[in-house]
Design a protein around this motif. Structure first.
Motif, short mmCIF file in Angstrom:
data_model
loop_
_atom_site.label_atom_id
_atom_site.label_comp_id
_atom_site.label_asym_id
_atom_site.label_seq_id
_atom_site.Cartn_x
_atom_site.Cartn_y
_atom_site.Cartn_z
N TYR A 135 0.86 -1.19 0.00
CA TYR A 135 0.00 0.00 0.00
C TYR A 135 0.89 1.24 0.00
N PRO A 136 0.54 2.27 -0.74
CA PRO A 136 1.40 3.46 -0.80
C PRO A 136 1.63 4.06 0.59
N ALA A 137 2.87 4.47 0.85
CA ALA A 137 3.23 5.04 2.15
C ALA A 137 2.49 6.35 2.42
N ASP A 138 2.32 7.17 1.39
CA ASP A 138 1.63 8.45 1.54
C ASP A 138 0.56 8.55 0.44
N PRO A 139 -0.59 7.91 0.65
CA PRO A 139 -1.60 7.85 -0.43
C PRO A 139 -2.11 9.20 -0.89
N ALA A 140 -2.14 10.19 0.01
CA ALA A 140 -2.64 11.52 -0.37
C ALA A 140 -1.71 12.22 -1.36
N ALA A 141 -0.49 11.77 -1.42
CA ALA A 141 0.49 12.43 -2.29
C ALA A 141 0.50 11.86 -3.70
N LEU A 142 -0.27 10.80 -3.94
CA LEU A 142 -0.23 10.16 -5.26
C LEU A 142 -1.05 10.93 -6.29
#
Ligand code: ZN
Length: 81
Positions: A27-34
């Motif tokens: 899972y992406p470490a910082d999903p809001a930054a994608l």
């Protein structure tokens, strides 16, 4: 009928299992930054090799637990654990 070896129940018929996709997709470490493109890549794009492939499986009609297994996509054979 092929047997799949559940780590908790032992060998069972393949109809008891459901496929869960590629194993090891973090899972992406910082999903809001994608970006949208990066999200699409995470959600929809998976490897599709011919040969050994690490996958997630669920023993849906059994213990209902998830596990990872390596399967050869050309022969459909699971590797012994
Ligand atoms: Zn099981």
């Amino acid at each position: 009928m092929q047997l799949i070896d559940c780590p908790w129940c032992g060998p069972r018929e393949e109809v008891e299992f459901s496929y869960g996709g590629q194993a090891g997709v973090a899972y992406p470490a910082d999903p809001a930054a994608l970006s949208d493109e990066e999200w699409a890549s995470y959600v929809f794009y998976r490897d599709n090799p011919k040969g050994r492939f690490a996958e997630r499986w669920n023993h849906a009609i059994g213990c209902r637990r998830w596990f990872s297994a390596v399967r050869d996509t050309a022969t459909y054979r699971f590797e012994a654990r």
